[in-house]
Design an enzyme around this catalytic site. Structure first.
Site, PDB file in Angstrom:
ATOM      1  N   TYR A  90       0.677  -1.246  -0.002  1.00 50.17           N
ATOM      2  CA  TYR A  90       0.074   0.155  -0.018  1.00 50.17           C
ATOM      3  C   TYR A  90       0.819   1.230   0.084  1.00 50.17           C
ATOM      4  O   TYR A  90       0.723   2.102  -0.695  1.00 50.17           O
ATOM      5  CB  TYR A  90      -1.100  -0.003   1.318  1.00 50.17           C
ATOM      6  N   CYS A  91       2.035   1.323   0.626  1.00 53.15           N
ATOM      7  CA  CYS A  91       2.844   2.199   0.905  1.00 53.15           C
ATOM      8  C   CYS A  91       3.646   2.636  -0.279  1.00 53.15           C
ATOM      9  O   CYS A  91       3.898   3.608  -0.922  1.00 53.15           O
ATOM     10  CB  CYS A  91       3.868   2.387   2.063  1.00 53.15           C
ATOM     11  N   ASN A  92       3.870   1.417  -0.945  1.00 53.00           N
ATOM     12  CA  ASN A  92       4.841   1.653  -2.186  1.00 53.00           C
ATOM     13  C   ASN A  92       3.992   2.212  -3.346  1.00 53.00           C
ATOM     14  O   ASN A  92       4.501   3.150  -4.007  1.00 53.00           O
ATOM     15  CB  ASN A  92       5.324   0.200  -2.661  1.00 53.00           C
TER      16      ASN A  92
END
Length: 223
Positions: A90-92
């Protein structure tokens, strides 16, 4: 495709067990419980928000160079996103989405950086694998995320799940505390006052990067 649509697709694949996501089905309610408890705690509402003064920081980037918020703010507005780590899809995806609008951000005279509790070695991996045009800073021991009101401790049952999934945060972060920052994004004005903030205790929910462009445009016009 909008950022949230991409994140929803990851979440659907994760629940379906599609490659490269192989978490067992029983892991999903555990993660959802932890997210619900963090939301209910109200911590997101107590974090630094628009109108507050942003805590200053100096952190190492992926190449172990010191990066100072004061130095960057002397040049223009600053976009800061708090990033859990390269292990989080999700962060990437969020970093990639911000990178896509980087030329527009620079056109308004602003800079971008991400802050993560992970080590510089993993930050280099983040920059390389996501092909980022901005630095990822290492907030070792989580002091900066704590200053922004974002740092939280994982509940014991989630720690046990992460261990089973080999999400070894103490190794990733060189910190035994099992803590993370809530995902958050800020636009900080040159005077250090936060112009835009988005903090979400649900790590699967992120604002579209386009949401902050209007703020940057207004700040640039008033400069």
């Amino acid at each position: 495709m909008a950022l949230q649509d991409r994140l929803d697709a990851i979440k659907a694949d994760f629940k379906a067990g599609k490659a490269p996501y192989h978490a067992p089905p029983e892991s999903h309610p555990i993660m959802e419980r932890a997210t619900a408890e963090l939301i209910a705690s109200g911590q997101a509402g107590r974090a630094i928000k628009a109108g507050d003064r942003a805590p200053p920081f100096t952190l190492k980037d992926q190449n172990a160079n010191d990066v100072s918020s004061a130095d960057l703010l002397a040049r223009g507005q600053l976009v800061v996103t708090f990033y859990r780590g390269v292990w989080s899809p999700y962060c990437n995806i969020e970093l990639q989405a911000i990178n896509e609008v980087l030329p527009q951000i620079h056109a308004y005279g602003a800079n971008v950086l991400a802050i993560s509790p992970q080590t510089p070695v993993l930050s280099r991996k983040s920059v390389r694998e996501n092909r980022l045009g901005f630095p990822v800073l290492s907030d070792l021991n989580g002091e900066t995320s704590a200053a922004f009101g974002l740092r939280f401790s994982l509940p014991g049952y989630l720690v046990e799940l992460y261990r089973r999934l080999r999400n070894d945060l103490p190794t990733f972060n060189d910190d035994p505390s099992w803590t993370l920052p809530m995902p958050a994004r800020y636009v900080i004005g040159r005077d250090g006052i936060v112009l835009y903030s988005e903090v979400n205790a649900d790590y699967t929910r992120r604002p579209d990067p386009g949401d902050m462009l209007v703020v940057l445009e207004k700040a640039a016009s008033n400069a």
